[in-house]
Design an enzyme around this catalytic site. Structure first.
Site, PDB file in Angstrom:
ATOM      1  N   GLU A 285     111.789  84.665   3.675  1.00  0.00           N
ATOM      2  CA  GLU A 285     112.047  84.286   5.073  1.00  0.00           C
ATOM      3  C   GLU A 285     110.916  83.345   5.443  1.00  0.00           C
ATOM      4  OE1 GLU A 285     114.351  86.105   7.057  1.00  0.00           O
ATOM      5  OE2 GLU A 285     114.664  87.918   5.873  1.00  0.00           O
ATOM      6  N   CYS A 319     108.267  82.433  14.193  1.00  0.00           N
ATOM      7  CA  CYS A 319     109.086  81.508  13.413  1.00  0.00           C
ATOM      8  C   CYS A 319     110.263  81.029  14.252  1.00  0.00           C
ATOM      9  CB  CYS A 319     109.562  82.181  12.138  1.00  0.00           C
ATOM     10  SG  CYS A 319     110.258  83.790  12.449  1.00  0.00           S
TER      11      CYS A 319
HETATM   12  P1  NAD Z   1     101.584  82.478   4.971  1.00  0.00           P
HETATM   13  O1  NAD Z   1     102.630  81.866   4.118  1.00  0.00           O
HETATM   14  O2  NAD Z   1     100.284  81.785   5.078  1.00  0.00           O
HETATM   15  O3  NAD Z   1     101.260  83.945   4.450  1.00  0.00           O
HETATM   16  C1  NAD Z   1     102.269  84.931   4.300  1.00  0.00           C
HETATM   17  C2  NAD Z   1     101.804  85.934   3.266  1.00  0.00           C
HETATM   18  O4  NAD Z   1     101.729  85.306   1.992  1.00  0.00           O
HETATM   19  C3  NAD Z   1     100.421  86.516   3.533  1.00  0.00           C
HETATM   20  O5  NAD Z   1     100.441  87.900   3.232  1.00  0.00           O
HETATM   21  C4  NAD Z   1      99.550  85.753   2.556  1.00  0.00           C
HETATM   22  O6  NAD Z   1      98.383  86.451   2.195  1.00  0.00           O
HETATM   23  C5  NAD Z   1     100.491  85.636   1.378  1.00  0.00           C
HETATM   24  N1  NAD Z   1     100.149  84.615   0.369  1.00  0.00           N
HETATM   25  C6  NAD Z   1      99.368  83.507   0.502  1.00  0.00           C
HETATM   26  N2  NAD Z   1      99.313  82.841  -0.661  1.00  0.00           N
HETATM   27  C7  NAD Z   1     100.076  83.511  -1.549  1.00  0.00           C
HETATM   28  C8  NAD Z   1     100.420  83.310  -2.922  1.00  0.00           C
HETATM   29  N3  NAD Z   1      99.987  82.262  -3.620  1.00  0.00           N
HETATM   30  N4  NAD Z   1     101.229  84.221  -3.517  1.00  0.00           N
HETATM   31  C9  NAD Z   1     101.709  85.274  -2.828  1.00  0.00           C
HETATM   32  N5  NAD Z   1     101.414  85.510  -1.542  1.00  0.00           N
HETATM   33  C10 NAD Z   1     100.601  84.647  -0.908  1.00  0.00           C
HETATM   34  O7  NAD Z   1     102.249  82.715   6.413  1.00  0.00           O
HETATM   35  P2  NAD Z   1     101.587  83.333   7.707  1.00  0.00           P
HETATM   36  O8  NAD Z   1     100.621  82.342   8.256  1.00  0.00           O
HETATM   37  O9  NAD Z   1     101.133  84.722   7.478  1.00  0.00           O
HETATM   38  O10 NAD Z   1     102.851  83.429   8.687  1.00  0.00           O
HETATM   39  C11 NAD Z   1     103.316  82.357   9.417  1.00  0.00           C
HETATM   40  C12 NAD Z   1     104.528  81.734   8.757  1.00  0.00           C
HETATM   41  O11 NAD Z   1     105.521  82.734   8.563  1.00  0.00           O
HETATM   42  C13 NAD Z   1     105.196  80.672   9.613  1.00  0.00           C
HETATM   43  O12 NAD Z   1     105.593  79.605   8.783  1.00  0.00           O
HETATM   44  C14 NAD Z   1     106.418  81.393  10.180  1.00  0.00           C
HETATM   45  O13 NAD Z   1     107.470  80.538  10.545  1.00  0.00           O
HETATM   46  C15 NAD Z   1     106.781  82.286   9.042  1.00  0.00           C
HETATM   47  N6  NAD Z   1     107.577  83.436   9.477  1.00  0.00           N
HETATM   48  C16 NAD Z   1     108.899  83.475   9.173  1.00  0.00           C
HETATM   49  C17 NAD Z   1     109.681  84.540   9.604  1.00  0.00           C
HETATM   50  C18 NAD Z   1     111.145  84.618   9.296  1.00  0.00           C
HETATM   51  O14 NAD Z   1     111.721  85.684   9.485  1.00  0.00           O
HETATM   52  N7  NAD Z   1     111.769  83.567   8.825  1.00  0.00           N
HETATM   53  C19 NAD Z   1     109.086  85.557  10.346  1.00  0.00           C
HETATM   54  C20 NAD Z   1     107.721  85.501  10.627  1.00  0.00           C
HETATM   55  C21 NAD Z   1     106.970  84.430  10.180  1.00  0.00           C
END
Ligand code: NAD
Length: 514
Positions: A285, A319
């Site tokens: 997501e 998001c």
């Molecule tokens: P992010 O992608 O920076 O991090 C999300 C998660 O991924 C964190 O737990 C992070 O530690 C982990 N991560 C980072 N690098 C990784 C790697 N190489 N391998 C595996 N995991 C890794 O996102 P964020 O800043 O926490 O959240 C904001 C983003 O999430 C925005 O883009 C928002 O639109 C999106 N979001 C989407 C939804 C949805 O339902 N579509 C809901 C909430 C947030």
């Protein structure tokens, strides 16, 4: 079983609720700054290396120091989860669902405490934190009931002399990687969807919101979840995340977060590594660039209110947040003027004060990114409101509006994930829908109109996973508005929807000759 109904939001105009929340903030303040271990197979493991969670409204305030998983510990957790899968996958669905129902009851009893922790750790204003906790309860109640509906599989035909069944069985070990912006709801929802379907879980919460995830682990344990079913392993995304995504024993990854990390995980998970005997499933997501379209015969007050609330609730860090508005030229000036007025009335600051509409953004990196987009916006459009930021104590950005922006401009195309909305003008409703669709994303959208033909046109042509009419574009409710987007917003899954749990299972056909 009581039919599912979503958890009501708290009315903070009631003095008793206000008092209860203030007390909950005190409760949380009473346990700030503690050290937290990892939880692997029920065992508490304290590491030297810690992730420090701080209050984004007050950088000095430490929420907790959480142990950090290394690759070795991630490997240990994988072995435990793999072993536990052998037993947990055979536990009756009723037992698994009961863990969720009990967990919902525990959180409901401690509702304001969980919300107050979100206020402190994620910078959520009261009503936003309350909605986050309510959504977590909803996921528990809804997925528990969904599992009970699926426990006997789906009906299939049998011929004389034959008995056919179609059952859903679990997949294996799932890696759940969650974001900070719904630090309780999404973390809990994605975790329990995986466990109620009979899988075991390695939970890697976002590094900025690890304490609330730890508290949720305690709730699952109290609710009767056996050791090893969910293993709590916060750590660096790059180190632990990549390691687990690549691991040959990982059966699926449930990720919520940015497009950048989501596509990276999707790519890495596609590679079949040595010792791996399946193709990994990825539920991703990802981000959004969500648009509100305003028609020329719309209720203009409703339009302006919807834009402002959807753009600036939780400082635009959803998001689903409205980060672009497309307004028909006939009503453009009026709506922009009212958006300006409403935005300038918004208060922002310390979210533990109920009077503040918005709080801080999550961290320094986020603050810097948003401020750089504001600079880009000053080149690309007309600054109507906001534009300032202050990161001296916490990470505060003023609700910011840019008007007269070209639909192809960067602030119209790229996810900023902060309190910034870009507005553009359309000559007709057709053109407005065309502009609304011109991003790589397809998560949410809204149309404000009193034209029935235009509602139908948008229903067909506005290509987003969640489309709303005559309201804002945030605030999907579990079980009522299944949530998830198209295109670069993810893998088209719908959290809180009737077909979500099946993504964590595989169908098995058995056919007996009688
Ligand atoms: P992010 O992608 O920076 O991090 C999300 C998660 O991924 C964190 O737990 C992070 O530690 C982990 N991560 C980072 N690098 C990784 C790697 N190489 N391998 C595996 N995991 C890794 O996102 P964020 O800043 O926490 O959240 C904001 C983003 O999430 C925005 O883009 C928002 O639109 C999106 N979001 C989407 C939804 C949805 O339902 N579509 C809901 C909430 C947030």
């Amino acid at each position: 079983m009581i039919p599912y109904k979503h958890e009501p939001f708290t009315d903070f105009t009631q003095a008793e609720n206000k008092k209860a929340y203030e007390e909950a903030l005190k409760t949380v303040e009473g346990y700030l700054g503690q050290d937290y271990p990892l939880i692997i197979g029920g065992e508490r493991i304290m590491t030297e290396d810690k992730l420090v969670s701080t209050n984004p409204a007050n950088k000095e305030e430490v929420i907790g120091r959480v142990s950090k998983a290394s690759r070795d510990l991630a490997e240990k957790a994988m072995n435990v989860a793999d072993e536990t899968f052998k037993t947990w996958s055979k536990v009756k669905p009723e037992f698994r669902a009961d863990v969720l129902f009990k967990a919902a009851a525990i959180i409901r009893r401690r509702k304001h405490e969980f919300s107050a922790l979100l206020t402190k750790e994620a910078g959520k204003p009261w009503n936003e934190a309350d909605a986050d906790t309510a959504e977590a309860i909803d996921f528990l109640e809804y997925y528990g009931r969904q599992m009970l509906k699926l426990k006997d599989g789906m009906p299939v035909e049998s011929r004389p002399g034959e008995f056919n069944r179609f059952d859903y069985i679990p997949l294996g070990v799932g890696v759940v990687i969650s974001p900070w912006n719904f630090a309780l709801a999404i973390m809990a929802g994605t975790t329990v969807a995986a466990l109620v379907t009979g899988n075991t879980v390695l939970l890697k919460p976002a590094s900025t919101t690890t304490v609330v995830a730890y508290k949720f682990m305690e709730v699952l344990e109290e609710a009767g979840m056996p050791a090893g079913v969910v293993n709590y392993i916060p750590g660096s995304g790059a180190e632990v995340g990549d390691y687990l995504v690549d691991h040959p024993r990982t059966r699926f990854v449930s990720f919520t977060g940015s497009r950048e990390i989501g596509t990276r995980i999707y790519e890495r998970a596609a590679k079949v590594n040595e010792g791996q005997i399946w193709l990994k499933r990825v539920i991703a997501e990802m981000g959004g660039k969500d648009t509100i379209v305003v028609d020329n015969n719309a209720d203009l007050e409703l339009a302006a209110q919807s834009i402002v609330k959807s753009a600036f609730g939780f400082s635009g860090q959803k998001c689903s947040a409205c980060s672009r508005a497309v307004i028909h030229e006939d009503v453009y000036d009026q709506v922009v003027a009212r958006v300006e007025e409403l935005t300038k009335e918004l208060t922002y600051g310390d979210p533990s004060k109920q009077s503040n509409f918005a709080g801080p953004v999550i961290d320094q990196a986020s603050f810097d990114k948003i401020m750089s987009y504001i600079e880009i916006g000053k080149e690309e459009g007309r600054l109507v409101a906001g534009g300032e930021g202050d990161d001296s104590k916490g990470f505060f950005v003023a609700p910011t509006v840019f008007a007269d922006v070209d639909p192809k401009a960067r602030i119209m195309q790229e996810e900023i994930f902060g309190p910034v909305v870009a507005i553009t003008k359309a000559k007709s409703f057709d053109e407005a829908i065309e502009i609304a669709n011109n991003t790589d994303y397809g998560l949410t959208g809204a149309v404000i109109t009193n034209n029935r033909e235009h509602i139908e046109q948008a229903r067909q042509d506005f290509h987003v996973g969640n489309l709303y009419f005559n309201r804002g574009c945030t605030g999907a409710i579990v079980g009522y508005q299944p949530f998830g987007g198209f295109n670069m917003s993810g893998t088209d899954s719908k959290a809180g929807g009737p077909d979500y749990l099946q993504l964590h299972m595989q169908g098995k056909t058995t056919s007996e000759t009688l």
